[in-house]
Structure formats: C-alpha cells, structure tokens
Design a protein around this motif. Structure first.
Motif, PDB file in Angstrom:
ATOM      1  N   VAL A 345       0.882  -0.967  -0.325  1.00  8.38           N
ATOM      2  CA  VAL A 345      -0.417   0.343  -0.175  1.00  8.38           C
ATOM      3  C   VAL A 345       1.153   1.599   0.133  1.00  8.38           C
ATOM      4  CG1 VAL A 345      -2.162   1.107   0.518  1.00  8.38           C
ATOM      5  CG2 VAL A 345      -1.741  -1.470   0.846  1.00  8.38           C
ATOM      6  N   LYS A 438      -3.294 -11.678  -6.360  1.00  8.52           N
ATOM      7  CA  LYS A 438      -4.377 -11.551  -4.722  1.00  8.52           C
ATOM      8  C   LYS A 438      -4.071  -9.652  -4.825  1.00  8.52           C
ATOM      9  CE  LYS A 438      -3.744 -14.539  -2.685  1.00  8.52           C
ATOM     10  NZ  LYS A 438      -3.799 -15.509  -0.759  1.00  8.52           N
ATOM     11  N   SER A 441      -6.518  -5.830  -5.801  1.00  3.97           N
ATOM     12  CA  SER A 441      -7.154  -5.564  -5.613  1.00  3.97           C
ATOM     13  C   SER A 441      -7.081  -4.641  -4.799  1.00  3.97           C
ATOM     14  CB  SER A 441      -8.004  -7.145  -4.928  1.00  3.97           C
ATOM     15  OG  SER A 441      -7.212  -6.661  -3.349  1.00  3.97           O
ATOM     16  N   LEU A 442      -5.677  -4.154  -4.212  1.00  2.52           N
ATOM     17  CA  LEU A 442      -5.690  -3.463  -3.200  1.00  2.52           C
ATOM     18  C   LEU A 442      -6.575  -1.699  -3.944  1.00  2.52           C
ATOM     19  CD1 LEU A 442      -2.872  -4.493  -1.092  1.00  2.52           C
ATOM     20  CD2 LEU A 442      -5.103  -4.012  -1.112  1.00  2.52           C
ATOM     21  N   TYR A 444      -8.043  -0.565  -6.263  1.00  2.00           N
ATOM     22  CA  TYR A 444      -9.249   0.676  -6.201  1.00  2.00           C
ATOM     23  C   TYR A 444      -8.760   1.783  -4.879  1.00  2.00           C
ATOM     24  CZ  TYR A 444     -11.248  -0.184  -1.472  1.00  2.00           C
ATOM     25  OH  TYR A 444     -11.539  -0.319  -0.141  1.00  2.00           O
ATOM     26  N   TYR A 445      -8.292   1.838  -4.184  1.00  3.62           N
ATOM     27  CA  TYR A 445      -8.314   2.720  -3.054  1.00  3.62           C
ATOM     28  C   TYR A 445      -7.902   4.138  -4.240  1.00  3.62           C
ATOM     29  CZ  TYR A 445      -7.087   5.833   0.815  1.00  3.62           C
ATOM     30  OH  TYR A 445      -7.232   6.362   1.982  1.00  3.62           O
ATOM     31  N   PHE A 452     -13.130  -4.395  -7.954  1.00  6.72           N
ATOM     32  CA  PHE A 452     -12.965  -4.469  -6.783  1.00  6.72           C
ATOM     33  C   PHE A 452     -13.716  -3.278  -6.492  1.00  6.72           C
ATOM     34  CE2 PHE A 452     -12.977  -6.474  -2.534  1.00  6.72           C
ATOM     35  CZ  PHE A 452     -12.609  -5.685  -1.796  1.00  6.72           C
ATOM     36  N   GLN A 456     -18.499  -2.474  -5.588  1.00 11.47           N
ATOM     37  CA  GLN A 456     -18.680  -2.141  -4.492  1.00 11.47           C
ATOM     38  C   GLN A 456     -19.185  -0.520  -4.860  1.00 11.47           C
ATOM     39  OE1 GLN A 456     -15.255  -0.315  -3.231  1.00 11.47           O
ATOM     40  NE2 GLN A 456     -15.132  -1.229  -0.720  1.00 11.47           N
ATOM     41  N   LEU A 472     -19.665  -8.454  -3.058  1.00 11.27           N
ATOM     42  CA  LEU A 472     -18.284  -8.636  -2.527  1.00 11.27           C
ATOM     43  C   LEU A 472     -17.860  -9.921  -2.657  1.00 11.27           C
ATOM     44  CD1 LEU A 472     -18.072  -6.720   0.295  1.00 11.27           C
ATOM     45  CD2 LEU A 472     -16.846  -6.492  -1.470  1.00 11.27           C
ATOM     46  N   ILE A 473     -19.080 -10.989  -2.247  1.00 11.34           N
ATOM     47  CA  ILE A 473     -19.292 -12.357  -2.802  1.00 11.34           C
ATOM     48  C   ILE A 473     -18.767 -12.844  -4.136  1.00 11.34           C
ATOM     49  CG2 ILE A 473     -19.955 -14.850  -1.976  1.00 11.34           C
ATOM     50  CD1 ILE A 473     -20.762 -13.934   0.249  1.00 11.34           C
ATOM     51  N   GLY A 476     -15.150 -12.011  -4.866  1.00 11.81           N
ATOM     52  CA  GLY A 476     -13.836 -12.869  -3.815  1.00 11.81           C
ATOM     53  C   GLY A 476     -13.950 -14.133  -4.986  1.00 11.81           C
ATOM     54  N   MET A 477     -15.459 -14.582  -5.147  1.00 14.68           N
ATOM     55  CA  MET A 477     -15.150 -15.895  -6.191  1.00 14.68           C
ATOM     56  C   MET A 477     -14.339 -15.832  -7.201  1.00 14.68           C
ATOM     57  SD  MET A 477     -16.247 -18.703  -3.947  1.00 14.68           S
ATOM     58  CE  MET A 477     -16.502 -17.762  -2.648  1.00 14.68           C
ATOM     59  N   PHE A 479     -12.365 -13.736  -7.919  1.00 13.05           N
ATOM     60  CA  PHE A 479     -10.234 -13.964  -7.253  1.00 13.05           C
ATOM     61  C   PHE A 479     -10.045 -15.301  -7.244  1.00 13.05           C
ATOM     62  CE2 PHE A 479      -7.985 -10.140  -7.504  1.00 13.05           C
ATOM     63  CZ  PHE A 479      -9.534  -9.015  -7.821  1.00 13.05           C
ATOM     64  N   TRP A 480     -11.029 -15.945  -6.393  1.00 15.44           N
ATOM     65  CA  TRP A 480     -10.599 -17.761  -5.421  1.00 15.44           C
ATOM     66  C   TRP A 480     -10.210 -18.360  -6.151  1.00 15.44           C
ATOM     67  CZ3 TRP A 480     -12.444 -22.553  -5.155  1.00 15.44           C
ATOM     68  CH2 TRP A 480     -11.932 -22.852  -4.240  1.00 15.44           C
ATOM     69  N   SER A 483      -6.564 -18.149  -7.979  1.00 12.50           N
ATOM     70  CA  SER A 483      -5.855 -18.396  -7.317  1.00 12.50           C
ATOM     71  C   SER A 483      -5.936 -19.939  -6.909  1.00 12.50           C
ATOM     72  CB  SER A 483      -6.125 -17.793  -6.367  1.00 12.50           C
ATOM     73  OG  SER A 483      -6.436 -16.461  -6.178  1.00 12.50           O
TER      74      SER A 483
ATOM     75  N   ASN B 202      -6.719 -18.498  -0.933  1.00 11.18           N
ATOM     76  CA  ASN B 202      -6.755 -17.911  -2.197  1.00 11.18           C
ATOM     77  C   ASN B 202      -7.789 -17.548  -1.791  1.00 11.18           C
ATOM     78  OD1 ASN B 202      -5.264 -20.177  -3.341  1.00 11.18           O
ATOM     79  ND2 ASN B 202      -6.743 -21.348  -2.683  1.00 11.18           N
ATOM     80  N   LEU B 203      -8.632 -16.700  -0.944  1.00 10.30           N
ATOM     81  CA  LEU B 203      -9.335 -15.421  -1.281  1.00 10.30           C
ATOM     82  C   LEU B 203      -7.883 -13.465  -0.863  1.00 10.30           C
ATOM     83  CD1 LEU B 203     -12.186 -15.342   1.252  1.00 10.30           C
ATOM     84  CD2 LEU B 203     -11.955 -14.896  -1.209  1.00 10.30           C
ATOM     85  N   PRO B 204      -8.015 -13.132  -1.281  1.00 10.86           N
ATOM     86  CA  PRO B 204      -7.990 -11.781  -1.136  1.00 10.86           C
ATOM     87  C   PRO B 204      -7.280 -11.522  -0.141  1.00 10.86           C
ATOM     88  CG  PRO B 204      -8.952 -11.717  -3.699  1.00 10.86           C
ATOM     89  CD  PRO B 204      -9.334 -12.845  -2.994  1.00 10.86           C
ATOM     90  N   LEU B 206      -7.814  -8.754   1.230  1.00 13.76           N
ATOM     91  CA  LEU B 206      -9.210  -7.040   1.000  1.00 13.76           C
ATOM     92  C   LEU B 206     -10.208  -7.762   1.184  1.00 13.76           C
ATOM     93  CD1 LEU B 206      -9.438  -4.778   0.571  1.00 13.76           C
ATOM     94  CD2 LEU B 206      -8.529  -4.489  -1.714  1.00 13.76           C
ATOM     95  N   VAL B 207     -10.474  -8.740   0.327  1.00 12.53           N
ATOM     96  CA  VAL B 207     -12.001  -9.235   0.699  1.00 12.53           C
ATOM     97  C   VAL B 207     -12.224 -10.014   1.709  1.00 12.53           C
ATOM     98  CG1 VAL B 207     -13.551 -10.493  -0.250  1.00 12.53           C
ATOM     99  CG2 VAL B 207     -11.531  -9.475  -2.291  1.00 12.53           C
ATOM    100  N   LEU B 211     -15.916  -8.666   3.464  1.00  8.69           N
ATOM    101  CA  LEU B 211     -16.366  -9.657   4.096  1.00  8.69           C
ATOM    102  C   LEU B 211     -16.809  -9.430   6.306  1.00  8.69           C
ATOM    103  CD1 LEU B 211     -16.454 -12.630   2.445  1.00  8.69           C
ATOM    104  CD2 LEU B 211     -17.740 -11.077   2.137  1.00  8.69           C
ATOM    105  N   SER B 528      -0.951  -2.583   7.255  1.00  4.02           N
ATOM    106  CA  SER B 528      -1.312  -1.606   6.686  1.00  4.02           C
ATOM    107  C   SER B 528      -2.559  -1.364   6.204  1.00  4.02           C
ATOM    108  CB  SER B 528      -0.177  -0.948   5.654  1.00  4.02           C
ATOM    109  OG  SER B 528      -0.692  -1.787   5.080  1.00  4.02           O
ATOM    110  N   LEU B 532      -8.144   0.487   4.900  1.00  5.26           N
ATOM    111  CA  LEU B 532      -9.206   0.366   3.974  1.00  5.26           C
ATOM    112  C   LEU B 532     -10.263   0.317   4.951  1.00  5.26           C
ATOM    113  CD1 LEU B 532      -7.338  -1.218   1.442  1.00  5.26           C
ATOM    114  CD2 LEU B 532      -8.239   0.591   1.440  1.00  5.26           C
ATOM    115  N   TYR B 539      -0.246   3.580   9.756  1.00  2.19           N
ATOM    116  CA  TYR B 539      -0.186   4.262   7.733  1.00  2.19           C
ATOM    117  C   TYR B 539      -1.291   5.289   8.083  1.00  2.19           C
ATOM    118  CZ  TYR B 539      -0.427   3.444   3.711  1.00  2.19           C
ATOM    119  OH  TYR B 539       0.142   3.798   2.073  1.00  2.19           O
TER     120      TYR B 539
END
Lengths: 508, 586
Positions: A345, A438, A441-442, A444-445, A452, A456, A472-473, A476-477, A479-480, A483, B202-204, B206-207, B211, B528, B532, B539
């Motif tokens: 970040v 993964k 996804s950061l 978006y900020y 992502f 939202q 969101l789910i 997330g799926m 990405f999941w 991965s 495997n989930l990020p 952030l997600v 959640l 950090s 979010l 930070y």
C-alpha cells in the motif's frame, strides 16, 4: 430441520454405549447386543449388500448434495424425505470409510462433530448461493464487471474489439499447454466443454443491460451479441484445434522436445502480453489510454504485467546482489531492502503521489502504467530474495564445470544456475505470484476502477440497492477460482518436477 | 562480456548504443536544464554557466561522448590481456559511466523538487503542529485535537502493535491446530481443515476484511438495542463495538504483595527441590593467581571481571547462590510492575505532559535492565548445572505441597480481592436530568473499556488469513520429517498426543521458523490495510497527515523506517528463537 435432535439421538443410542462398554466392569452384555455397540459392524449390517463400483464415494457425495438442495428448496413432506435421503447417502459414505472414521471412541466423537460442522456449512452455502440470493444483479452487470465502464459505454464501447486478439492468444497458449501434457483427452475436453457452454450461455442469454445512467430504459446499449458470439465461437474452436494438434504431435515426442515446446509457449506468452498492451494502447492517438481500462481484465493485466516485468527486474537484482563488485551489489542490496521495507500500500501511495513528480519532465505516465511498474518492482524484489536462496543451493561444482567447458559468465548464469534455482524454489515463486494476483485488488483505493471497485458500486444501482454482500462475495469468488486454479497447477508442476516429499505426513 | 569481436557483436553493440543514446539524451537534457542559472538556488555558486539555448546541443554532444567512451571501453575490454582486478575496476567504471545520466538526473531533479514542491521538503517541523482530526480508536490515550502530530503517530503505532501482536499469537495457535488437523487420519476432519486452508488462502485479504466488516455491520444490532444485547449488564455489544467492564487496581500495595508472595513461593519450592550433582556449580576460571601485573595479566583481570559479571554470586556457597539469583529475579519483576504502574498511573489517560517525570521512568528503565541481567544470570546458572530439580513424590510430601499451595492461593485471592475493583459499564441515558434519544447515550467515564468493531474486523481478518498460511507451512514441515523418528515414537508406546507434543512439533519447528518469520513480517505489513477498513493504525494516520498537510516525502520516509524497524524487531526475536531451537544438531 432439527438437526441437533438427530445428533443427540445418535449420540445417545449409538455413541454412549461405545464409551461405556469399556468403563462397565462386571457388567456382561450379551454377545448379540455387543454387536450393536460397534458402529462399524452396525453400518456393515445395513449396507452390506450394496455393490461396490469404482466411483461409489463420488456418486454418494453428489447425490447427497442434490438431496440437501431439495430439502432446502421444498417444504413439508418432500423436504423431510429429501433430508432423510441426503442423510442416507452420507451414512453410506461413512460406511465406505468406517475403518478410519470409527475405530476409536475419540475418532467417532470427532467424526460426528466434524460432520455436524460440514453439514451446517454445506446447507448454509447451498442456501446462500443457490436459493436465497438473487444473482440477477451480477448477471445484468457481468460485462461491466469484466471489462470496466469505458468499454460498456455505447459511445466508446466499439473499442472492445481490442480484447479479442489477446483472448485468442490466451486460449491458444493455454490449450496448447494442456496439449503438451499428454494426458487422456477426456480429462481436458470435459472441463473445456463445460467452460465453453458456460461462456456461450453467459454471452447470449439475456443481453438487456441495465444501468443507473440510462435509468428509464432497459436496452442492450448498442451491444450486438451475435458478433461477439461468432468471435467467441471462433476462439473456442481455435482452442480446441490447438489442443488436438499439440496433443497428437506431442504424443510422439520425447520429453526433452516437449520441454522445448513448453519453453516456446512461455516466450510466446511473454510476447503475447506485450502485444496485448500494444493493441490496447498503440503509440499514437488511437487506442485506449490505460486510465480507462477497468474491470477484471485490469486485475489480470496488472498481475501479468507485474509477473513478466518483475521477473526481468528480479533476475537482474539477484545477480547484481551476488556480484563481488561494490558498484553492482550496493545499489542492488539498497533497492531490495528498500522495496521490501514497506507494504504494498505504501508503494502504491508512492506511485500515486511521488512518482509523477520524479518522472514528469520525461515521461507523463498514466496511473495504470505507474502501478504496473510498482507492482513489477515489488514482485521483482521478492523474487530476488527467493532466487537468492535458490542460487545458493546450486552446488558450486556446476559453476566450475561450466567454466571448464568454456561458457561465458552470462551463459553460466542464464543457462546453468538460473534453471536449477527456479526448479528448487518453484513452490515459493508460484505462491508469491498468486499473492501478487490477489494484491491487485488493492488498487481500488487509488481511484482505479477494477473489479473490486465495481463490486462496491453495483449495489448503488436503482434496482439492486442493499445487496452489497452478494457483489463482494461474487468478486471474491472470481479471485478465489483463479487463485485456486493456479495453486492446483503449481501442485501438478511440483509433482512433475519431483519436488514433493511425503515423509512423516501419514504417520502423524 | 563478449569473448570475441566479430561483425555480429559489433553491430549488436552499435544498435544497443543507438537505443541507449536516444533513451539517455532526455535525461542528460534534463540534468543540464537543472544546471542553468536561475534554476537551482542551492547551486548558485557553481562556476558553470550554461545558457538556456545551448543545452540542447550540449546534451547531444555529451551523450555522444558518453557513447563513444562506452564503445571504446567495451572494445578494449574484449581484447583481453588484463588482470582480473583491473578488469573489475574498469567494468565498474564503465557501469558508472553508463548510469551517470540517470544518477545525475535523479540528484538534480530531486534538488529542484525540494525547492519548488512542498511535498519534497525534507523538513519534519510540520509534525509538531496540531492535527485537528479525530481518530476512531483512542484507547488508552486521551487525544485532543490540538495535540501535535507526533502524538497521533504514537497512538497509531500503539494501535498497530496491538493488532499485530494479538493477530500473530492467535494465528499461530490456530494455524498449528489446523495444520495438524490437516494430517489427521480421520478423512472428514482433514477435509474440513483442507477446506479452511483452501478457502482462506486463495481469497484476497482485502475481500476477507470487507466481508468481515459487512458481516459485523449486518449481524450486530444498532446501538439502540443496547439494553437487550448484553451479558447480564457486564458486556455490551453493538455495531459500534464491544464494551467490557473496567478493571482497576486501586490498592497497589496489596497487588504487589500478592505477586510477591507467588514469586517467593516459587523461590522456596525451587530451594527445597534443588539437588546438587557432582559437577554442578563449576565455573570455568580463566586464571586465579595474579603474581605481578603485566599486559598478559590485564587480559586475565578483564577475563576475571567478565566471569564475575556472568555469575556475580559465585563466591557464595553452592546452596545459596541460586536462591539469591532467584530472589533478585523476583525483586526485579516486582520493581518492573511497580514502576510500570507509576508510569501509566493506571487510569488509562496517558497525557503526554507530565508522565515522563524522571523518577518513575528511570526506575522503569532500571527495572528492565535488572530483569534482563537476572535472566542472564539464571541462564548461566542453568548451563552450569545448578538448577536441576527433583520432585519428592512421597505421600507426605505431596500432601504438604498441596496444603502449602492451597494456603498461598487463598492468601493471594484475598489480596487480589482487596486490591482490584471491577467497574460495571454504566449507560447514561439522560442529560441534565432529562431522557434523551439513543443517539446521545453514552458511557460513564471510568467504568468501561471499549473494543471497537474495526479493531475486531482487522484482527479477525488478519488472524484467519495468516492462520491459513501458517497451516500450510506446518503441514509442509511435518511432511518433510523423516518417518524413522515417528515410527520410533510409535514403537516406544507414546500416545498420539504425546507423539505430537514431544517429538513431531519440536522437530518440525526447526524447519518451520524461517517461513514463520516470513509470515509474521507479512502480517505486520498487511496491518497497513487498516486504512481500508477505517481503523486508525499509524499508516492511515500518516496518510491523513499527507492529505492534510502535504509533505509527502518525509512522511513516506517515516513510514518506511517504522515498517523496517518493526520487521527488524520481529526478525531478531525469531532469530533468537531459531538459534535456541537449533542448538542441538540433528
């Protein structure tokens, strides 16, 4: 369904005697009754007559899940019957593995406990994903999630043709890669068929697109599905043909030749990525500037960009760090330690605010290009650390033999040391790649509209207010799934290279 | 670089030099632009006067000159006939020449930015100005809006440390549990663990954080129903967070007496159970006799002094030396607690004006030194064999010990009861005697401790994610153990749990620790992501400072330094653990 009562009943009638039969001394139970206290024997009595095929366990799991779905979806007597049916299939599954599950009383208790957790999880998941949630929101916005708002807009949406050549290239590379593996055809063709049908259905089914901007009309916004359909069919055909061709060709080859073609594929994918970037934004006036890219493909572009460019940076840094000359190793060590000191970040913050100040007179970089560079540097520094450990494990004899053969230092580094180091550290490298994917996804900020951010924003559309969790789910799926797929590939590759050691696992 | 100079190599060098020329010309141009008069105030006294209209042609000349030098050097180096050290020097010089445009551009451009752009000013005076922005998590500090920015930074740092500390501990425990479960012979249990690991790995992150935060917001009721959502009026929960009762130590002397009683009981037990073997208590004496003073004997004096420092009570009898060192250790713990409570004043309002009064703070530092020193002495005694214990297991001895334990615990409970007060959180629903709406309800000051939902979100998210990674590491390290060890453990009749605790986990720890260190560093850096979620870790506070006051570069440097220091602390602790675990060579 009152599952708890059932568990209590089972505990009371079946498990407690199991516990007590050891404690009760001097209490002789008749031989016949003792048979009932042993769960394995009990199950055997019921399920003895069922014939055993090869896929008994798989069928019983699938049928059990189907019955769970029906028990949740219907009501009354039908629900009760399907609930009982699902339990029957799971009990049959327990019978198949009863030697491991029910041998000691502690094991039996653990089995019941974990089955309770499993059943609750499965029923909650099926209830959430298939029954309770309204997925029309995701379905209506599927193109937006994939491509981002620029390519959806009717005025600029005709630029979406730029995505088709990379799509063809990806399908070509992936299917040829599967073809070089030399497995039985159906193992690839069945999942490929499922994937193709889902893709075609998703493209064609309901192209009425709905959005907040054009809130009074439901229209397809200038999107002609038939043209895309032909392109998609063409791409799937290319994938299929490339798989069949490579499969027939590679089934006759030796292993080293197959390895050569796999290396060719990797180089081709690298050039394909550069080609993608050039097609999307060719130098000059035409083309889509990177700040307009969006959606899930943007995450993929960030991930692949960081991988490819980062690999080059990482290799340069690791060999610079290992050099004995101060002019080379001092800057490399500084860069590696500096980049690894901060979280991603913080470096994205650097890319957003400080990098333009540094480079603006020379290169007016878009935010997306800056972010790709920062991701690449980040991945490169982590890769440098991983490869440093790998290079240290390559025995010095290899270096001496190569020098004796007269190879130049560059040739030794690239052709002798590096392949061995990558082979040793491949699990760590792949896990770092997945982590980078993964971490995309950061972004978006920083105002970049990736998947992502769209997830939202979608629940603020007029018809879909309040469904934040579902969007969101879903993302997330997405990405999941990717991965998970990549980690399964990495496990296969490790097994193929002989890197998996199974020592004390079973006995523990 | 090239072993021979043929036409292929020649054209390769020429073409690459052409690319280099076009690439570096802009850099040289920019550097020269910064050297023209009137541009950089810090370089006004340079004897170089470049007119602005000449730098275009100058850059062409200089770049061409650089390319010529590089070509000439490459040509010379390929000829061979030089020694290795000279080759090294020349190639380093060549590298400096190749990178000189970029380095000069960087230096001069940063100098120019420093004087024109406020974010590149390297001054940190702005950190002393007030911030004027509220935080979301303030425990245990009472921050005013007028406090300097350094205060906010310290608060944020403490917040981060809290979250990361708790997350690391919980995730290690959870990760080891799940990693071991993954290898269970019960297929159901191992599939459950596999599902957990596959899902959360495997989930990020952030997600996962989003959640968890959405789940918190939707599951917990709003503050309006606070009267229904409590545990007998002691623990309250709402979507603003959890509120716990406040535990205050009112009578410090009783509390310290209780702790002291426990410590002295420990010393007494160790005294009664200590046995002295033949060789215990031996000190490696460098030399004892000093006949005359010389250079050699100064070394002996220093060695004697160091040996005396290592075991300062060695002149005492063997029986009393460990007792005295145990007593010193207990005393240092008591002193540490005493000074810590004095420093914090134990009322959770950490105002920065008067706490650092020299007295109590210096006693705190003294007690920390004494603690470390006494632990070193105790470990020296351990390694010399003085701390071997045996347990008297006759019936009378066991009865006696049980009675003593009962008495001590009874006295300690009474002392705790006398010293500690627990306040129940008091909900104030009226202002000036009138009932107000639930939006204005508050908690009475001094009766509550709050744990915000954002802290819980970050902690739960980090714990679940890191635990999945640790489970994979544990599984991998257990799988790489040799089967022989485990088969031997089975053959001597250890139960499964004993096998795990005594054989498998200690052996697996040897290979786990570097990867565990990596995961802990990742956890520290992943904190950090609090920015979010809305949690004020340092930070996010520094990010607010940048958007408020500019000065991006000094703040960025502070961020990097803080993260690097935290990483160094974690690495040092884990290095120490690694050394202590791998003392035995396998």
């Amino acid at each position: 369904m009152n599952f708890n009562l059932l568990i209590l009943a089972v505990l009371f009638f079946v498990f407690l005697p199991e516990l007590f039969k050891k404690q009760i001394r001097g209490f002789q139970v008749s031989k016949k009754l003792q048979k009932w206290f042993n769960l394995t024997v009990l199950l055997n009595l019921f399920f003895n007559k069922v014939p055993k095929f090869e896929y008994n366990a798989h069928f019983s799991i699938v049928l059990g899940l189907i019955f769970v779905y029906f028990s949740l979806n219907t009501e009354g007597v039908v629900s009760l019957f399907s609930y009982a049916g699902s339990l029957l299939f799971f009990v049959y599954l327990a019978h198949l593995y009863s030697n491991e599950l029910f041998d000691t009383s502690w094991n039996t208790l653990l089995t019941f406990f974990s089955f309770y957790i499993f059943y609750s999880l499965i029923s909650t998941t099926i209830n959430y994903f298939l029954i309770e949630t309204d997925w029309t929101m995701i379905f209506k916005n599927r193109r937006l999630l994939l491509l981002g708002p620029y390519f959806i807009n009717p005025e600029t949406g005709n630029q979406v043709w730029r995505f088709w050549p990379p799509f063809y290239a990806i399908l070509l590379i992936v299917c040829s890669g599967y073809g070089t593996l030399g497995e039985k055809k159906y193992k690839f063709l069945i999942p490929y068929g499922i994937f193709s049908s889902i893709a075609i259905w998703a493209l064609v089914y309901d192209t009425d697109y709905y959005s907040n901007k054009f809130s009074d009309e439901i229209s397809n916004r200038g999107y002609d599905a038939t043209e895309s359909l032909f392109r998609l069919l063409g791409g799937l055909m290319i994938g299929l043909v490339s798989y069949l061709v490579t499969h027939t060709y590679c089934s006759k080859l030796e292993e080293y030749q197959i390895n050569y073609w796999q290396t060719v594929l990797i180089y081709f994918s690298f050039f394909g990525f550069i080609g993608t970037l050039l097609i999307l934004n060719p130098p000059g006036e035409s083309g889509v500037r990177p700040s307009a890219w969006g959606g899930f493909v943007l995450n993929l572009i960030f991930a692949f960009g960081s991988l490819f460019i980062g690999f080059g940076i990482g290799i340069v840094l690791v060999f610079g760090r290992r050099s004995p000359l101060p002019v080379f190793y001092i800057p490399c060590v500084t860069v590696i330690e500096l980049v690894r000191a901060g979280p991603l970040v913080a470096w994205l913050f650097f890319a957003q605010f400080l990098f333009p100040d540094l480079m603006n007179p020379i290169w007016e970089a878009d935010i997306a290009s800056r972010i790709i560079l920062v991701f690449a540097f980040f991945f490169g520094c982590y890769l440098a650390e991983i490869l440093r450990g790998g290079l240290q494990s390559v025995s010095h004899g290899q270096y001496e033999a190569a020098t004796a053969l007269g190879l130049s230092p560059v040739q030794i580094k690239l052709q002798i040391e590096l392949p061995q180091a990558i082979r040793i550290t491949l699990p760590a490298i792949v896990s770092q790649m997945i982590a980078m994917f993964k971490d995309t996804s950061l972004v978006y900020y920083f105002g970049i509209i990736d998947a992502f951010k769209i997830a939202q924003d979608i629940p603020s559309q007029r018809d879909f207010i309040g469904q934040d969790f579902d969007a969101l789910i879903f993302v997330g799926m997405m990405f999941w799934i990717l991965s998970f797929y990549l980690s399964q590939i990495s496990r296969r590759v490790e097994k193929g290279l002989g890197l998996v050691k199974e020592g004390g696992g079973e006995l523990t | 670089m090239f072993t021979e100079l043929n036409s292929y190599n020649f054209y390769f060098i020429v073409i690459s030099l052409g690319f280099y020329y076009s690439f570096s010309k802009t850099f040289v141009y920019q550097s020269l632009l910064n050297l023209t008069p009137g541009r950089l105030t810090s370089l006004e006294n340079l004897p170089i006067h470049l007119r602005a209209d000449t730098i275009e042609s100058f850059s062409i000349y200089i770049t061409f000159f650089l390319c010529a030098i590089i070509f000439y050097e490459l040509y010379n180096l390929q000829k061979g006939k030089i020694t290795q050290s000279r080759y090294n020097l020349r190639i380093q010089g060549l590298a400096i020449v190749i990178f000189s445009p970029f380095i000069s551009y960087l230096l001069l451009h940063v100098l120019w930015l420093k004087q024109t752009d406020s974010s590149w000013d390297f001054d940190i005076d702005f950190m002393n100005a007030s911030m004027g922005k509220p935080l979301t998590n303030q425990w245990p500090f009472d921050i005013q809006n007028t406090d300097p920015r350094w205060t906010f930074y310290r608060v944020g740092l403490l917040n981060s440390l809290r979250v990361v500390f708790v997350s690391i501990i919980l995730s290690t425990l959870l990760g080891i549990l799940i990693g071991v479960l993954r290898l269970s012979s019960n297929k159901l249990l191992s599939s459950l663990a596999k599902t957990y690991v596959d899902l959360f790995r495997n989930l990020p992150l952030l997600v996962q954080l989003f959640l968890v935060s959405v789940w918190f917001v939707t599951t917990l009721d709003s503050f309006r129903e606070i009267n229904q959502n409590n545990l007998f009026g002691w623990i309250f929960w709402s979507n603003r967070g959890f509120v716990f009762p406040k535990i205050v130590i009112e009578e410090m002397s009783f509390f310290l007496a209780a702790i002291g009683l426990l410590l002295f009981f420990r010393v007494y037990i160790r005294f009664t159970e200590r046995i002295f073997l033949e060789k215990s208590g031996e000190i490696s004496q460098p030399s004892k006799n000093l006949t005359f003073v010389s250079i050699d004997d100064i070394r002996i004096i220093i060695e004697n002094f160091v040996a005396l420092l290592k075991r300062p009570f060695s002149y005492l009898d063997k029986k009393f030396e460990p007792v005295i060192s145990d007593l010193v250790f207990s005393f240092s713990i008591l002193l540490f607690l005493f000074s810590m409570f004095r420093v914090l004043e134990w009322n959770y309002s950490f105002s920065f004006n008067g706490i650092l009064s020299l007295e109590s703070f210096s006693i705190l530092i003294l007690s920390i030194f004494l603690l470390i020193y006494s632990s070193i002495i105790t470990s020296n005694l351990d390694s010399s064999g003085l701390n071997t214990f045996t347990e008297d297991s006759t019936l009378e001895a066991r009865h006696f010990r049980m009675q003593m334990w009962a008495l001590v615990i009874f006295i300690v409970i009474i002392l705790f009861y006398l010293s500690i007060t627990v306040y129940q959180p008091n909900l104030i629903t009226e202002k000036n005697g009138q009932e107000v709406g639930w939006g204005q309800w508050g908690w009475e000051k001094g009766t509550f401790e709050r744990v915000s939902s954002m802290f819980l979100t970050l902690m739960i998210g980090l714990t679940l994610y890191t635990a999945a990674q640790i489970a994979e590491i544990v599984r991998g390290s257990i799988q790489s153990l040799s089967r022989g060890q485990i088969e031997a453990a089975i053959s001597i009749g250890l139960s499964r749990y004993q096998r795990l605790k005594l054989i498998i986990l200690p052996l697996a720890l040897r290979s786990m620790i570097p990867s565990l260190t990596n995961q802990y560093l990742n956890c520290w850096k992943n904190s950090s992501l609090a920015i979010l979620v809305g949690f004020s870790d340092f930070y996010s506070i520094l990010n607010n400072i940048v958007t408020n006051a500019g000065h991006a570069v000094p703040v960025f440097i502070i961020v990097l330094i803080t993260y690097q220091s935290g990483s160094l602390v974690i690495s040092t602790i884990m290095n120490y653990t690694n050394n202590s675990v791998t003392k035995v060579k396998i």
